[in-house]
Design a protein around this motif. Structure first.
Motif, mmCIF file in Angstrom:
data_model
loop_
_atom_site.group_PDB
_atom_site.id
_atom_site.type_symbol
_atom_site.label_atom_id
_atom_site.label_comp_id
_atom_site.label_asym_id
_atom_site.label_seq_id
_atom_site.Cartn_x
_atom_site.Cartn_y
_atom_site.Cartn_z
ATOM 1 N N ASN A 430 10.006 11.823 -7.451
ATOM 2 C CA ASN A 430 9.152 12.706 -6.652
ATOM 3 C C ASN A 430 7.775 12.852 -7.289
ATOM 4 O O ASN A 430 6.746 12.841 -6.598
ATOM 5 C CB ASN A 430 9.808 14.082 -6.494
ATOM 6 N N TRP A 431 7.757 13.001 -8.598
ATOM 7 C CA TRP A 431 6.481 13.100 -9.316
ATOM 8 C C TRP A 431 5.738 11.774 -9.265
ATOM 9 O O TRP A 431 4.524 11.731 -8.986
ATOM 10 C CB TRP A 431 6.758 13.482 -10.777
ATOM 11 N N TYR A 432 6.467 10.686 -9.505
ATOM 12 C CA TYR A 432 5.833 9.366 -9.589
ATOM 13 C C TYR A 432 5.167 8.964 -8.274
ATOM 14 O O TYR A 432 4.042 8.445 -8.272
ATOM 15 C CB TYR A 432 6.876 8.319 -9.992
ATOM 16 N N LEU A 433 5.830 9.202 -7.157
ATOM 17 C CA LEU A 433 5.279 8.805 -5.865
ATOM 18 C C LEU A 433 4.007 9.573 -5.513
ATOM 19 O O LEU A 433 3.232 9.143 -4.661
ATOM 20 C CB LEU A 433 6.321 8.981 -4.766
ATOM 21 N N ARG A 434 3.762 10.674 -6.172
ATOM 22 C CA ARG A 434 2.528 11.430 -5.955
ATOM 23 C C ARG A 434 1.367 10.892 -6.786
ATOM 24 O O ARG A 434 0.220 10.983 -6.375
ATOM 25 C CB ARG A 434 2.735 12.912 -6.285
ATOM 26 N N ILE A 435 1.683 10.333 -7.949
ATOM 27 C CA ILE A 435 0.592 9.930 -8.854
ATOM 28 C C ILE A 435 0.323 8.428 -8.820
ATOM 29 O O ILE A 435 -0.648 7.968 -9.418
ATOM 30 C CB ILE A 435 0.903 10.351 -10.310
ATOM 31 N N THR A 436 1.123 7.661 -8.100
ATOM 32 C CA THR A 436 0.984 6.214 -8.154
ATOM 33 C C THR A 436 0.243 5.674 -6.940
ATOM 34 O O THR A 436 0.031 6.377 -5.945
ATOM 35 C CB THR A 436 2.362 5.543 -8.238
ATOM 36 N N ARG A 437 -0.131 4.421 -7.027
ATOM 37 C CA ARG A 437 -0.653 3.680 -5.882
ATOM 38 C C ARG A 437 0.536 2.947 -5.278
ATOM 39 O O ARG A 437 0.959 1.910 -5.782
ATOM 40 C CB ARG A 437 -1.739 2.690 -6.335
ATOM 41 N N ARG A 438 1.077 3.490 -4.218
ATOM 42 C CA ARG A 438 2.337 2.992 -3.675
ATOM 43 C C ARG A 438 2.206 1.585 -3.112
ATOM 44 O O ARG A 438 3.059 0.734 -3.323
ATOM 45 C CB ARG A 438 2.829 3.959 -2.590
ATOM 46 N N LEU A 439 1.148 1.321 -2.370
ATOM 47 C CA LEU A 439 0.965 0.021 -1.734
ATOM 48 C C LEU A 439 -0.362 -0.599 -2.155
ATOM 49 O O LEU A 439 -1.329 0.103 -2.414
ATOM 50 C CB LEU A 439 0.988 0.155 -0.205
ATOM 51 N N VAL A 440 -0.374 -1.921 -2.207
ATOM 52 C CA VAL A 440 -1.617 -2.664 -2.444
ATOM 53 C C VAL A 440 -2.129 -3.238 -1.133
ATOM 54 O O VAL A 440 -3.282 -3.088 -0.775
ATOM 55 C CB VAL A 440 -1.411 -3.772 -3.485
ATOM 56 N N GLY A 441 -1.247 -3.928 -0.404
ATOM 57 C CA GLY A 441 -1.615 -4.467 0.900
ATOM 58 C C GLY A 441 -1.358 -3.462 2.003
ATOM 59 O O GLY A 441 -0.513 -2.584 1.889
#
Length: 634
Positions: A430-441
């Motif tokens: 839950n924390w990670y999906l808020r701070i990451t760049r989920r998609l590039v394309g």
């Protein structure tokens, strides 16, 4: 809860997640990835595609060095006995490029869909057989080659083989690749130092110059036993981290460092891009990069950067092998691992500073605990550090400029991350999906996203146009007027120009409203030439020519509504600038006599009435993707 269970138990369906990330790929919380605007993923999201990186590694000619038994013994004493065995592996440039798109230099990790991963000191020890413990690789910089080459190699290269403090690899090979059997001990040592400089310059310290290596490493090979005490593996990883960070910037097109290490790390940890081997390998040789020696089978020719990017964007936990060196599948026999390497493996979990001369990079195993068989927790905040450069001054001992970094390395054994039991990795995800760049394309093509945004602006503009201001006070009227203005200005900014239609008569409006005029795309018909006969063209084309001179082509789906209260300055000279990648003009050339620019007395005075295109005839945002014709009036 494990991360795999989190994906299964999550209430957020995949389709809902994709719809969210179609417009917001992250990060939602920008406190970690604070350099997102500079990252290549930002450029790709904006439609600025980057081709495969040029990968600089020069292992193909290493086997042309003919080492004597004495030289091989010196190479082993210097700590490179296993590195010299590494074969020339064909690099998969698109795979490496796609991995770079997910590298973040703020954390020195790959931000995958399943969590953070990285190349660790443990990976370096297993795959390259280099020391990951010992003295830091640091020393004196040089801006010229002559003196240091004469001292440690016995001769200096011609100026055509040098560039500042760097020497061409070709000169080293041409001058020292064969050591005479009856050579003196001094000559044997000189030939071996030249080989070691060539070896590190071709592999772990390869540069983007393509064929040069800094001579600053030569003094570290003066005494071979002392050279064997350096943490060459930690230096190799620091060099690779810096190269990955540089290549992840949107302005870069090349990458260097030990790319064989990077590619084989991917083979071990990810199914994406992993080749099928012609034989069934067993872990009976060391270092483990040798597993991927030989020819591979399977389709790879059609796998470009976009192919790998999509694969990484949809990466699942089942596509990841967190601990490839242990377990029941293809277990590694501990007997093939040298004891000297086994004794250092604990430093794979050391949260410390890696050093290679001016390149100091943080090693953060607490961000990828699953690679050590542990449950992943929310890691500590990364302390920002200054990435220093050598500069142009020669004869500078960098030890005096990197005291804090050297102190961190000296305390490396006091910062070993430990496991915590019975943790809920759902909290981490839950924390990670808020701070990451989920998609590039983009999951939705940028052209479709453009159309959807344009349709939404049309809806807002239409609602503002038809709302009745009767009974409103001045403030409310002003508010509605502002919304109307902003909506239409937004359309002009978004599409690139205004769209107006010229109305010559009410009857003509009614006639055109019963059927849409198709705006022909470039290449659909022949261009009209000045000397072509009029009868060659259908009569309707002359009317279309007059129309095209007044209509500015905008969205390929449909035109948008324009209010009747329009500034004449926007009408007298319409802009024809459009995005070439998204739009195609209907006619490339028109009869100049048919174009209406205004009267001679007042060139900005319109010669026809401005017709309002009703929004109801244009469709709403739901139908915009299905419209292919332009609606025009004349």
């Amino acid at each position: 809860m494990k991360s795999e269970d989190y994906y299964t138990a999550s209430n957020v369906t995949y389709s809902n997640a994709m719809e969210f990330y179609a417009t917001n790929p992250g990060p939602v919380d920008e406190s970690i990835l604070y350099d997102q605007d500079k990252h290549v993923s930002a450029a790709i999201w904006e439609g600025q595609e980057r081709s495969a990186l040029r990968c600089h590694e020069h292992t193909s000619k290493l086997d042309r060095w003919l080492l004597t038994e004495k030289q091989i013994e010196l190479v082993k004493r210097a700590g490179f006995g296993y590195l010299r065995l590494i074969p020339a592996i064909s690099l998969d440039n698109p795979l490496i490029s796609a991995l770079v798109e997910r590298w973040r230099k703020e954390t020195n990790t790959f931000h995958m869909t399943v969590g953070e991963m990285t190349v660790t000191l443990e990976d370096v020890a297993y795959m390259l057989g280099l020391r990951i413990d010992g003295e830091p690789v640091i020393g004196v910089t040089y801006t010229a080659c002559d003196s240091v080459c004469v001292k440690y190699l016995g001769k200096s290269p011609d100026s055509k083989y040098t560039s500042g403090g760097m020497v061409k690899l070709s000169w080293l090979k041409e001058s020292f690749s064969e050591c005479p059997e009856d050579a003196s001990i001094e000559d044997v040592e000189r030939h071996t130092r030249a080989y070691l400089l060539y070896l590190v310059g071709s592999t772990i310290f390869s540069t983007t110059t393509g064929n040069k290596v800094p001579v600053m490493y030569l003094p570290l090979f003066e005494n071979f036993d002392e050279a064997g005490k350096y943490a060459w593996g930690a230096a190799a990883l620091s060099f690779l981290y810096r190269a990955l960070g540089n290549a992840s910037l949107r302005s870069q097109s090349t990458i260097s460092g030990c790319l064989t290490l990077l590619q084989c790390w991917s083979y071990y940890h990810l199914t994406v891009g992993r080749p099928n081997l012609q034989h069934n390998p067993t872990h009976d040789c060391f270092p483990f990069v040798l597993k991927w020696k030989g020819k591979h089978i399977g389709p790879t020719s059609n796998r470009d950067v976009i192919f790998y990017r999509k694969a990484l964007d949809s990466l699942k936990p089942s596509d990841v092998t967190w601990c490839p060196y242990v377990g029941t599948v293809n277990p590694i026999s501990q007997t093939v691992i040298p004891e000297s390497i086994l004794n250092q493996l604990i430093l794979g979990r050391s949260k410390t500073m890696l050093i290679c001369f001016d390149k100091a990079e943080r090693h953060l195993p607490d961000r990828c605990l699953r690679q050590f068989g542990m449950h992943q927790t929310i890691p500590e905040e990364v302390q920002r550090w200054e990435r220093k450069t050598r500069g142009v001054d020669g004869g500078v001992d960098l030890s005096g400029k990197m005291e804090s970094e050297l102190n961190e390395w000296a305390n490396r054994r006091f910062h070993i991350v430990e496991a915590e039991e019975d943790l809920d990795e759902g909290e981490y995800m839950n924390w990670y999906l808020r701070i990451t760049r989920r998609l590039v394309g983009r999951p939705i093509p940028i052209s479709s996203e453009f159309q959807r945004m344009t349709a939404t602006l049309r809806d807002i503009a239409h609602a503002a146009d038809i709302v009745s201001t009767q009974g409103m006070d001045d403030q409310q009227i002003q508010f509605v007027t502002k919304i109307r203005y902003l909506a239409h200005e937004g359309l002009r900014d978004h599409v690139g120009s205004s769209t107006v239609a010229v109305d010559n008569s009410v009857n003509e409006v009614e006639k055109r409203s019963r059927g849409k005029e198709r705006v022909r795309r470039r290449g659909a018909t022949k261009r009209r030439r000045k000397d072509d006969p009029d009868e060659y063209y259908p009569p309707s084309m002359h009317a279309q020519s007059r129309l095209y001179s007044s209509v500015i082509i905008t969205d390929e789906a449909q035109l948008y509504h324009v209010p009747s209260e329009v500034d004449h300055e926007h009408l007298c000279i319409p802009s024809n600038e459009v995005n070439g990648s998204e739009y195609q003009p209907g006619i490339e050339e028109v009869d100049e006599d048919q174009i209406s620019h205004g009267s001679e007395e007042n060139p900005c005075e319109p010669l026809a009435t401005v017709g309002v295109i009703e929004q109801s005839s244009l469709g709403s945002s739901e139908g915009v993707a299905h419209q292919n014709d332009f609606t025009v009036t004349a």
